[in-house]
Design a protein around this motif. Structure first.
Motif, PDB file in Angstrom:
ATOM      1  N   SER A   1      -7.345  -4.043  -7.921  1.00 50.13           N
ATOM      2  CA  SER A   1      -8.607  -3.718  -7.268  1.00 50.13           C
ATOM      3  C   SER A   1      -9.308  -2.560  -7.964  1.00 50.13           C
ATOM      4  O   SER A   1     -10.458  -2.269  -7.694  1.00 50.13           O
ATOM      5  CB  SER A   1      -8.360  -3.401  -5.798  1.00 50.13           C
ATOM      6  N   GLY A   2      -8.613  -1.910  -8.861  1.00 48.94           N
ATOM      7  CA  GLY A   2      -9.252  -0.848  -9.614  1.00 48.94           C
ATOM      8  C   GLY A   2      -9.487   0.424  -8.817  1.00 48.94           C
ATOM      9  O   GLY A   2     -10.412   1.171  -9.076  1.00 48.94           O
ATOM     10  N   THR A   3      -8.610   0.669  -7.809  1.00 50.24           N
ATOM     11  CA  THR A   3      -8.699   1.893  -7.022  1.00 50.24           C
ATOM     12  C   THR A   3      -8.708   3.098  -7.953  1.00 50.24           C
ATOM     13  O   THR A   3      -9.299   4.117  -7.674  1.00 50.24           O
ATOM     14  CB  THR A   3      -7.476   2.017  -6.082  1.00 50.24           C
TER      15      THR A   3
ATOM     16  N   ALA B   1      -0.288  -1.852   1.075  1.00 57.17           N
ATOM     17  CA  ALA B   1      -1.236  -1.753  -0.032  1.00 57.17           C
ATOM     18  C   ALA B   1      -1.795  -0.346  -0.163  1.00 57.17           C
ATOM     19  O   ALA B   1      -2.502  -0.037  -1.118  1.00 57.17           O
ATOM     20  CB  ALA B   1      -2.370  -2.780   0.050  1.00 57.17           C
TER      21      ALA B   1
ATOM     22  N   ASP C   1       6.047  -2.341   7.085  1.00 57.04           N
ATOM     23  CA  ASP C   1       5.470  -2.022   5.782  1.00 57.04           C
ATOM     24  C   ASP C   1       5.631  -3.172   4.787  1.00 57.04           C
ATOM     25  O   ASP C   1       6.643  -3.863   4.791  1.00 57.04           O
ATOM     26  CB  ASP C   1       6.220  -0.792   5.243  1.00 57.04           C
ATOM     27  N   ILE C   2       4.628  -3.361   3.960  1.00 56.32           N
ATOM     28  CA  ILE C   2       4.765  -4.278   2.823  1.00 56.32           C
ATOM     29  C   ILE C   2       4.327  -3.520   1.586  1.00 56.32           C
ATOM     30  O   ILE C   2       3.321  -2.812   1.598  1.00 56.32           O
ATOM     31  CB  ILE C   2       3.970  -5.595   3.016  1.00 56.32           C
TER      32      ILE C   2
ATOM     33  N   THR D   1      -0.026  -5.014  -8.363  1.00 57.46           N
ATOM     34  CA  THR D   1      -0.523  -6.071  -9.228  1.00 57.46           C
ATOM     35  C   THR D   1       0.335  -6.252 -10.473  1.00 57.46           C
ATOM     36  O   THR D   1       0.690  -7.377 -10.826  1.00 57.46           O
ATOM     37  CB  THR D   1      -1.960  -5.713  -9.677  1.00 57.46           C
TER      38      THR D   1
ATOM     39  N   ASP E   1       4.700   5.791  -8.315  1.00 58.78           N
ATOM     40  CA  ASP E   1       5.001   5.954  -6.894  1.00 58.78           C
ATOM     41  C   ASP E   1       6.315   6.718  -6.754  1.00 58.78           C
ATOM     42  O   ASP E   1       7.270   6.454  -7.471  1.00 58.78           O
ATOM     43  CB  ASP E   1       5.126   4.584  -6.214  1.00 58.78           C
TER      44      ASP E   1
ATOM     45  N   ARG F   1       0.199   8.165  -2.873  1.00 63.33           N
ATOM     46  CA  ARG F   1       0.026   7.714  -4.255  1.00 63.33           C
ATOM     47  C   ARG F   1      -0.100   8.952  -5.093  1.00 63.33           C
ATOM     48  O   ARG F   1      -0.822   9.870  -4.729  1.00 63.33           O
ATOM     49  CB  ARG F   1      -1.297   6.945  -4.393  1.00 63.33           C
TER      50      ARG F   1
ATOM     51  N   LYS G   1      -8.625  -1.100   0.853  1.00 61.84           N
ATOM     52  CA  LYS G   1      -7.931   0.169   0.685  1.00 61.84           C
ATOM     53  C   LYS G   1      -8.891   1.311   0.988  1.00 61.84           C
ATOM     54  O   LYS G   1     -10.017   1.330   0.528  1.00 61.84           O
ATOM     55  CB  LYS G   1      -7.424   0.301  -0.748  1.00 61.84           C
TER      56      LYS G   1
HETATM   57  P1  ADP Z   1      -4.869  -0.530  -7.318  1.00 63.98           P
HETATM   58  O1  ADP Z   1      -4.002   0.289  -8.240  1.00 63.98           O
HETATM   59  O2  ADP Z   1      -6.186  -0.871  -7.919  1.00 63.98           O
HETATM   60  O3  ADP Z   1      -4.969   0.017  -5.930  1.00 63.98           O
HETATM   61  P2  ADP Z   1      -2.787  -2.407  -6.553  1.00 63.98           P
HETATM   62  O4  ADP Z   1      -3.113  -3.251  -5.395  1.00 63.98           O
HETATM   63  O5  ADP Z   1      -1.989  -3.023  -7.615  1.00 63.98           O
HETATM   64  O6  ADP Z   1      -4.143  -1.957  -7.177  1.00 63.98           O
HETATM   65  O7  ADP Z   1      -2.100  -1.095  -6.024  1.00 63.98           O
HETATM   66  C1  ADP Z   1      -0.709  -0.907  -6.022  1.00 63.98           C
HETATM   67  C2  ADP Z   1      -0.399   0.479  -5.527  1.00 63.98           C
HETATM   68  O8  ADP Z   1      -0.765   0.595  -4.142  1.00 63.98           O
HETATM   69  C3  ADP Z   1       1.072   0.839  -5.554  1.00 63.98           C
HETATM   70  O9  ADP Z   1       1.485   1.291  -6.830  1.00 63.98           O
HETATM   71  C4  ADP Z   1       1.124   1.947  -4.506  1.00 63.98           C
HETATM   72  O10 ADP Z   1       0.668   3.178  -5.035  1.00 63.98           O
HETATM   73  C5  ADP Z   1       0.129   1.478  -3.466  1.00 63.98           C
HETATM   74  N1  ADP Z   1       0.841   0.757  -2.396  1.00 63.98           N
HETATM   75  C6  ADP Z   1       1.010  -0.569  -2.253  1.00 63.98           C
HETATM   76  N2  ADP Z   1       1.703  -0.858  -1.127  1.00 63.98           N
HETATM   77  C7  ADP Z   1       1.985   0.330  -0.541  1.00 63.98           C
HETATM   78  C8  ADP Z   1       2.687   0.713   0.643  1.00 63.98           C
HETATM   79  N3  ADP Z   1       3.206  -0.178   1.471  1.00 63.98           N
HETATM   80  N4  ADP Z   1       2.792   2.037   0.910  1.00 63.98           N
HETATM   81  C9  ADP Z   1       2.260   2.948   0.077  1.00 63.98           C
HETATM   82  N5  ADP Z   1       1.576   2.654  -1.029  1.00 63.98           N
HETATM   83  C10 ADP Z   1       1.443   1.366  -1.356  1.00 63.98           C
END
Ligand code: ADP
Ligand code: ZN
Length: 435
Positions: free
Chosen positions: A94-96, A214, A235-236, A240, A304, A328, A425
């Protein structure tokens, strides 16, 4: 012992068998990667190693790491290990945190993804007969389609909601008799508020489980969601680069998420020395995909921070768990030398009555000094309180944050519904210091 389904059998195999499986898969993915991805071959040659130097699972530590910027530098297709004819799907993050990352799946990879989402759903005790309201975004983002295919594969009725039009989401949740929800915790919170406004009490509906992730969320937020909606919030975790959602999933014991480590081999490293750390110690999470064919990644540094929990879980699963990710690393900000995470501010806020968990953090620089302003939204009941009582509340919040985080912040109370809601997000921090 929780309810058992043959599709989650791998989650219960003895550790020694699991390690044997991981080792066999590592050998094969390593060879495939070395032969087909020049980036890996070059990096390994530079280190003076070849696949034959990796003789055990522990030897994985000899392999080079790969980081997000490497994925950007090879944009778009530089890390693919097969030709485009074999690729059936492309996704992008998603390019956060900047320019997107592109990932590729063969049919086999899609099947693996389905399998791990099925195993995740079984962790949540979701099964045939359940109606899943999937509010993760459909599109390039992996969340929507990831949950979708896994849900269908298990025989769950999946509603491809995606984000947006929250009022309609509440209406359909009620009218369709939804039993499970998937989406970001921040969006679920928004739905909860909207339902309240519409006079719908989620506690009266059949919904029983929230599959939330996410983005980082706190235990305080979990409590708020569980109480407000009368559900179990689980939690999930996923990313990507590794596959999408379904890398790890929390069971009903809520003691961290089970990592599907027969597909995604986790390591924890010291982010400074880059040395592997033993289970139980906190550090940076690193993943190697053991079965991905389209775009395998070996030793991807997720940034992470967590630890692996080796103790068996009360649910009986033998695959290791990872502790909940509380922040994060990209979200951390440094104020006058102190490291601060939005989650710490969230935890402080939620311990006080009368605020809702909608807040925003604004960083600015005034005459060379960093300032933090926290905007905190009031509940409608609180909003009609006297000025004096609001001033007291403001002071309480500021003291609470100061004692939790260790820095002084200025707190501004804002009207109900004035902080923008997220449908995917959430972005909590606005950093105006560089502008
Ligand atoms: P972006 O980096 O653009 O947000 P992603 O969807 O690939 O795209 O993001 C993955 C990141 O989102 C993970 O490395 C982590 O930092 C965060 N993340 C995903 N799921 C969780 C969760 N359940 N709890 C905390 N952080 C999460
Ligand atoms: Zn468990």
């Amino acid at each position: 012992m929780s309810f058992f389904h043959s599709k989650s059998a791998t989650d219960f195999i003895p550790q020694s068998m699991l390690q044997e499986l991981q080792w066999r898969r590592l050998e094969s993915v390593l060879r495939h990667t070395y032969e087909n991805v020049s980036w890996y071959r070059d990096r390994m040659k530079k280190k003076g190693i070849s696949p034959s130097d990796i003789r055990s699972l522990q030897d994985i530590a000899k392999l080079p790491f790969i980081v997000k910027t490497d994925l950007r530098d090879t944009y778009p297709f530089g890390l693919f290990a097969v030709s485009m004819e074999k690729i059936v799907r492309l996704h992008a993050s998603s390019g956060t945190t900047g320019k997107p990352i592109v990932v590729a799946y063969t049919q086999n990879d899609i099947d693996v993804w389905k399998e791990v989402v099925v195993r995740s759903l079984l962790c949540y005790e979701v099964h045939e007969g359940d109606i899943l309201h999937n509010a993760y975004g459909y599109g390039l983002f992996t969340g929507g389609l990831g949950l979708h295919y896994g849900g269908e594969a298990l025989g769950v009725t999946v509603i491809p909601m995606s984000g947006g039009n929250t009022e309609r989401q509440v209406m359909l949740m009620r009218d369709f008799g939804v039993t499970a929800f998937s989406g970001t915790p921040s969006y679920f919170l928004h739905i909860l508020d909207k339902a309240h406004e519409m006079g719908v009490d989620l506690r009266d509906l059949p919904i029983r489980v929230g599959i939330l992730g996410a983005e980082p969320w706190t235990q305080a937020l979990r409590n708020k969601i569980e109480d407000g909606a009368g559900i179990k919030a689980l939690d999930i975790y996923g990313l990507t680069e590794i596959i999408g959602p379904g890398v790890a999933a929390e069971c009903h014991h809520q003691g961290g998420s089970h990592v599907f480590e027969d597909h995604f081999y986790p390591e924890i490293i010291d982010p400074e020395t880059l040395e592997p750390l033993p289970d139980g110690q906190e550090g940076e999470l690193v993943f190697s995909t053991l079965t991905k064919v389209g775009m395998p990644l070996l030793r991807y540094r997720t940034r992470d921070i967590t630890k692996l929990i080796p103790e068996p879980c009360a649910c009986g699963r033998t695959i290791r768990r990872m502790q909940r990710i509380s922040h994060r690393s990209d979200d951390m900000f440094i104020i006058r030398g102190v490291n601060v995470f939005p989650g710490q501010i969230e935890a402080a806020l939620l311990s006080i009555e009368g605020t809702v968990p909608h807040y925003q953090i604004i960083l600015s620089r005034q005459q060379g000094l960093d300032e933090v302003q926290v905007l905190v939204e009031l509940t409608s009941e609180k909003f009609s309180d006297t000025i004096r009582s609001l001033e007291n509340l403001r002071k309480t919040i500021s003291r609470k944050i100061e004692s939790t985080v260790g820095i002084r912040v200025s707190v501004r109370l804002v009207e109900p519904n004035s902080i923008p809601r997220s449908e995917g997000k959430v972005k909590r921090v606005q950093d105006l210091r560089e502008i």
